[in-house]
Design a protein around this motif. Structure first.
Motif, PDB file in Angstrom:
ATOM      1  N   PRO A 241      -9.276   8.664  10.552  1.00 25.41           N
ATOM      2  CA  PRO A 241      -8.216   7.393  10.580  1.00 25.41           C
ATOM      3  C   PRO A 241      -8.953   6.857   8.515  1.00 25.41           C
ATOM      4  O   PRO A 241      -8.504   5.845   8.879  1.00 25.41           O
ATOM      5  N   GLN A 242     -10.734   6.563   9.425  1.00 25.70           N
ATOM      6  CA  GLN A 242     -10.986   6.462   7.807  1.00 25.70           C
ATOM      7  C   GLN A 242     -11.073   6.738   6.987  1.00 25.70           C
ATOM      8  O   GLN A 242     -10.749   6.364   5.881  1.00 25.70           O
ATOM      9  N   LEU A 243     -10.472   7.937   6.821  1.00 23.08           N
ATOM     10  CA  LEU A 243     -10.111   8.878   4.989  1.00 23.08           C
ATOM     11  C   LEU A 243      -8.860   8.748   5.026  1.00 23.08           C
ATOM     12  O   LEU A 243      -8.610   8.263   3.429  1.00 23.08           O
ATOM     13  N   LEU A 244      -8.244   8.323   6.063  1.00 19.44           N
ATOM     14  CA  LEU A 244      -6.737   7.531   5.204  1.00 19.44           C
ATOM     15  C   LEU A 244      -6.415   6.132   5.163  1.00 19.44           C
ATOM     16  O   LEU A 244      -5.518   5.763   3.804  1.00 19.44           O
ATOM     17  N   ASP A 245      -7.565   5.537   5.923  1.00 26.89           N
ATOM     18  CA  ASP A 245      -7.692   4.706   4.930  1.00 26.89           C
ATOM     19  C   ASP A 245      -8.106   4.122   3.747  1.00 26.89           C
ATOM     20  O   ASP A 245      -7.759   3.386   2.403  1.00 26.89           O
ATOM     21  N   LEU A 246      -9.179   4.788   3.355  1.00 26.57           N
ATOM     22  CA  LEU A 246      -9.170   4.360   1.803  1.00 26.57           C
ATOM     23  C   LEU A 246      -8.578   4.712   1.178  1.00 26.57           C
ATOM     24  O   LEU A 246      -8.352   4.901  -0.720  1.00 26.57           O
ATOM     25  N   TYR A 247      -7.073   5.646   1.528  1.00 24.56           N
ATOM     26  CA  TYR A 247      -6.622   6.080   0.853  1.00 24.56           C
ATOM     27  C   TYR A 247      -5.590   5.388   0.702  1.00 24.56           C
ATOM     28  O   TYR A 247      -4.962   5.251  -0.981  1.00 24.56           O
ATOM     29  N   LYS A 248      -5.427   4.808   1.701  1.00 24.31           N
ATOM     30  CA  LYS A 248      -4.421   3.882   1.675  1.00 24.31           C
ATOM     31  C   LYS A 248      -4.579   2.471   0.548  1.00 24.31           C
ATOM     32  O   LYS A 248      -3.847   2.252   0.086  1.00 24.31           O
ATOM     33  N   LYS A 249      -6.072   2.045   0.795  1.00 29.10           N
ATOM     34  CA  LYS A 249      -6.113   1.044  -0.461  1.00 29.10           C
ATOM     35  C   LYS A 249      -6.410   1.423  -1.580  1.00 29.10           C
ATOM     36  O   LYS A 249      -7.061   0.635  -2.532  1.00 29.10           O
ATOM     37  N   ILE A 250      -6.700   2.589  -1.662  1.00 32.86           N
ATOM     38  CA  ILE A 250      -7.055   3.347  -3.162  1.00 32.86           C
ATOM     39  C   ILE A 250      -5.746   3.706  -3.712  1.00 32.86           C
ATOM     40  O   ILE A 250      -5.985   2.482  -5.427  1.00 32.86           O
ATOM     41  N   LEU A 251      -4.794   3.550  -3.102  1.00 31.90           N
ATOM     42  CA  LEU A 251      -3.327   4.303  -3.525  1.00 31.90           C
ATOM     43  C   LEU A 251      -2.556   2.696  -4.614  1.00 31.90           C
ATOM     44  O   LEU A 251      -2.147   2.345  -5.496  1.00 31.90           O
ATOM     45  N   LYS A 252      -2.971   1.328  -3.068  1.00 31.55           N
ATOM     46  CA  LYS A 252      -2.462  -0.030  -3.456  1.00 31.55           C
ATOM     47  C   LYS A 252      -2.091  -0.604  -5.622  1.00 31.55           C
ATOM     48  O   LYS A 252      -1.913  -0.530  -5.750  1.00 31.55           O
ATOM     49  N   PRO A 253      -4.045  -0.436  -5.493  1.00 31.47           N
ATOM     50  CA  PRO A 253      -3.985  -1.395  -6.562  1.00 31.47           C
ATOM     51  C   PRO A 253      -3.180  -0.077  -7.841  1.00 31.47           C
ATOM     52  O   PRO A 253      -3.061  -1.118  -9.095  1.00 31.47           O
ATOM     53  N   ARG A 254      -3.669   1.251  -7.746  1.00 31.56           N
ATOM     54  CA  ARG A 254      -3.286   1.803  -8.043  1.00 31.56           C
ATOM     55  C   ARG A 254      -1.347   1.779  -8.881  1.00 31.56           C
ATOM     56  O   ARG A 254      -0.450   1.518 -10.021  1.00 31.56           O
ATOM     57  N   LEU A 255      -1.296   1.683  -7.735  1.00 31.99           N
ATOM     58  CA  LEU A 255       0.165   1.376  -7.786  1.00 31.99           C
ATOM     59  C   LEU A 255       1.010  -0.109  -8.250  1.00 31.99           C
ATOM     60  O   LEU A 255       1.529   0.144  -8.866  1.00 31.99           O
ATOM     61  N   ILE A 256      -0.022  -0.856  -7.988  1.00 29.64           N
ATOM     62  CA  ILE A 256       0.110  -2.083  -8.589  1.00 29.64           C
ATOM     63  C   ILE A 256       0.177  -1.852 -10.341  1.00 29.64           C
ATOM     64  O   ILE A 256       0.981  -2.803 -11.004  1.00 29.64           O
TER      65      ILE A 256
END
Length: 658
Positions: free
Chosen positions: A11-26
């Motif tokens: 879950p921690q690894l996946l949370d980091l992915y969500k966090k890094i993906l969001k600014p890229r898509l923005i």
């Protein structure tokens, strides 16, 4: 790129992915909006997201982060609503600066993020002040401040790291080394192999970290934070990374060799982390597609909210009312007997009683602790209040002023002593561009008083004798106080310290030990912006402040037949125009007497105001008397000629004969 998950759960690894993906898509969305002309400017962080996200994710939400231009991941990781960010970038009222500043030039106390100014360097000193406040409270918090490799050439970088090292402040100095300062490559900016090597020079710990590996970033920051909590100290962190877009979108990347672009494309922090998670079975293609769709939908929905927001309708009152932070003056009247004391004693008395009034007031300056300062004003204060509150600083005015701002941000008050007002030039930038503009830009107070021992008459020469108030009276957002008497000095300094706005407090050195007055023993205040009418007459108005007030009194004593209104301004910003205009309308003649050089001094502005508001009442031209338009010299004969004291009487009598 190799990822070592260590103790991180799925879950921690996946949370980091969500966090890094969001600014890229923005960012990808922003690039479309720029091409459509819907956003004016954009500083891309594509390729660098792992640093912003990894650091912010490792810190608590109550810990301050001080980002730069391309740190979108800091803001998204702190979960700022996207429509507010879009409003900020579109210059709308629901942003963080009411359309007054662009992109990431803002802060928000709600999310403990403090944005930068374009001068870059002061950001580092602010972090020192924030961390100092945390250390004094012993709350085990850490502050992270970002800078680029280009800004490490600024003097503020050296000053801030040196202060943090000497004071053992829990600051993470984050260098995003992306290879270029706009288009200038690193080999044209510094010759050391690694910027982390500079840590040795400051006696602080330093590390080189792969800035494209989010797990390495997160784990290293987590480890360092735990160590800094137990043993407060600064660390210098160099993150090796690369920005795949230009300095800003208009710049392009033509100056970057094509092979370098290709090499760094293979090190993409989002793509590589995604592949790692897929290989580990933490992420599936299906969930990745779902996640991307959800984030894109959120972006579109939040963008629609911002787009629907109306454009800002400017008003004069709306702009002018936000230049200064609100301050409700509280009158404190003396209830004690008086004592005949010197000007310098009044300043000391004010500082001592203000330190008792405000337990979060910090004094900072060169040699102000055991030595007591250049003029011995704070002598004995260490015994009374301790070295945590009476702080010797290195010789670095810029970072000290910025640290004062950091203290203010984190709930403290700061009084910074310039050893001589002349030396403020090396701290000029944070005063006029940081302190002065913070409330107007994003509603943040700057609870800092800068004490300014100034003035000539002591044969101290060009670098210890200036009275440079005009450098600051023209800067919106600053308050400027310049008393001439001990009673006023104490009461006005008390009020200046109470005021949440930045105040330049001028203290004429020649008055320190030459002027005595009966001053109440206890604490009292005097309002800023209220002049004192020292003498009343009907033939002429004399307007002055500082030492020339005493020189004017001498002239009037030598010419008892002159019936004059003598106005001691006491504060120059805010200026008491009501008292000035009332006197001029009564007398019809006015002379303005200042020690500063003539051209560009505040006397010129006062003269212009009188001409605009009282022209029909004037019986003669407005006269100004000031020092010669030259640097102030050393030798007594030359200094006497430079100062206006010997010219005032002649001009006054000439005006009366007009």
């Amino acid at each position: 790129m190799i990822f070592y998950r260590q103790n991180l759960t799925n879950p921690q690894l996946l949370d980091l992915y969500k966090k890094i993906l969001k600014p890229r898509l923005i960012e990808e969305k922003m690039l479309i909006l720029i091409r459509q002309g819907k956003v004016s400017k954009w500083f891309s962080g594509i390729g660098q997201e792992a640093i912003s996200v990894g650091i912010t994710a490792a810190l608590d939400e109550t810990e301050y982060v001080l980002p730069m231009h391309r740190n979108l991941g800091v803001f998204t990781t702190r979960n700022i609503p996207l429509h507010r960010l879009f409003s900020q970038w579109q210059g709308k009222a629901n942003g963080f600066t009411k359309g007054r500043d662009r992109s990431f030039h803002f802060g928000t106390q709600e999310y403990n993020i403090i944005g930068m100014i374009s001068h870059l360097g002061p950001q580092l000193g602010i972090a020192d002040g924030i961390a100092l406040a945390d250390k004094l409270q012993k709350n085990k918090k850490v502050t992270a401040v970002f800078t680029g490799e280009g800004a490490t050439s600024e003097g503020d970088f050296h000053e801030a790291l040196n202060i943090a090292a000497v004071w053992k402040l829990p600051v993470m100095f984050v260098i995003e080394n992306n290879g270029y300062g706009l288009s200038t490559p690193t080999n044209e900016q510094y010759l050391c192999e690694n910027l982390a090597d500079k840590g040795v020079g400051y006696g602080i710990e330093s590390h080189i970290i792969d800035g494209n590996n989010i797990i390495e970033v997160y784990n290293k920051i987590t480890q360092l934070k735990e160590e800094m909590q137990e043993d407060p100290h600064p660390v210098l962190l160099e993150f090796k990374t690369f920005r795949m877009r230009g300095h800003e979108e208009a710049s392009g990347t033509k100056y970057v060799p094509e092979e370098m672009m290709k090499e760094w494309a293979t090190k993409d922090p989002v793509d590589n982390y995604r592949m790692f998670l897929l290989d580990e079975g933490v992420l599936t293609e299906e969930y990745d597609n779902t996640l991307r769709a959800e984030i894109k939908q959120e972006i579109d929905e939040q963008l629609a909210i911002a787009n629907a927001e109306p454009e800002i309708v400017p008003t004069y009152s709306g702009e002018l009312n936000d230049v200064y932070a609100p301050f409700e003056y509280e009158e404190v009247k003396s209830k004690s007997e008086t004592r005949n004391i010197r000007f310098i004693d009044a300043i000391r008395n004010s500082l001592e009683q203000s330190l008792q009034q405000h337990y979060r007031l910090i004094l900072m300056g060169q040699d102000i602790a055991e030595y007591g300062g250049a003029f011995k004003i704070t002598e004995g204060f260490v015994d009374l209040f301790g070295k945590d509150r009476i702080r010797n600083t290195p010789i670095c005015e810029s970072a000290v002023v910025s640290a004062g701002m950091g203290l203010s941000i984190n709930g403290y008050k700061a009084v910074v002593e310039m050893q001589f007002a002349d030396f403020v030039s090396t701290g000029f930038n944070p005063i006029v561009n940081l302190l002065a503009k913070s409330h107007y830009r994003w509603g943040e107070k700057a609870d800092v008083v800068v004490r300014m021992p100034c003035g000539g008459g002591t044969q101290a020469g060009p670098f210890h004798s200036q009275t440079n108030e005009a450098w600051f009276t023209k800067t919106p957002g600053l308050k400027v106080v310049y008393p001439a008497f001990p009673y006023d000095a104490k009461g006005l300094l008390n009020t200046s310290i109470n005021d949440p706005n930045p105040v330049l407090f001028f203290e004429h050195k020649q008055l320190y030990r030459s002027v005595y007055q009966d001053v109440p023993i206890d604490y009292y205040t005097i309002p800023l912006g209220k002049a004192a009418l020292l003498k009343e007459g009907k033939s002429v108005t004399i307007i002055s402040f500082g030492a020339p007030v005493h020189w004017a009194l001498e002239t009037l004593a030598n010419n008892p037949e002159i019936e004059a209104d003598l106005i001691d301004l006491r504060t120059l910003q805010p200026l008491d125009t009501e008292t000035i205009f009332a006197s001029v309308k009564k007398t019809g003649k006015v002379i303005i007497y200042q020690e500063d050089t003539l051209f560009g001094g505040i006397a010129s502005d006062i003269s212009a105001l009188i001409m605009e508001e009282c022209f029909e009442y004037l019986d003669a031209p407005v006269k100004r008397v000031a020092s010669l338009d030259s640097p102030i010299p050393f030798t007594k004969a030359l200094e006497d000629q430079f100062l206006p004291k010997n010219r005032f009487e002649e001009v006054l009598l000439e005006l009366l004969r007009y």
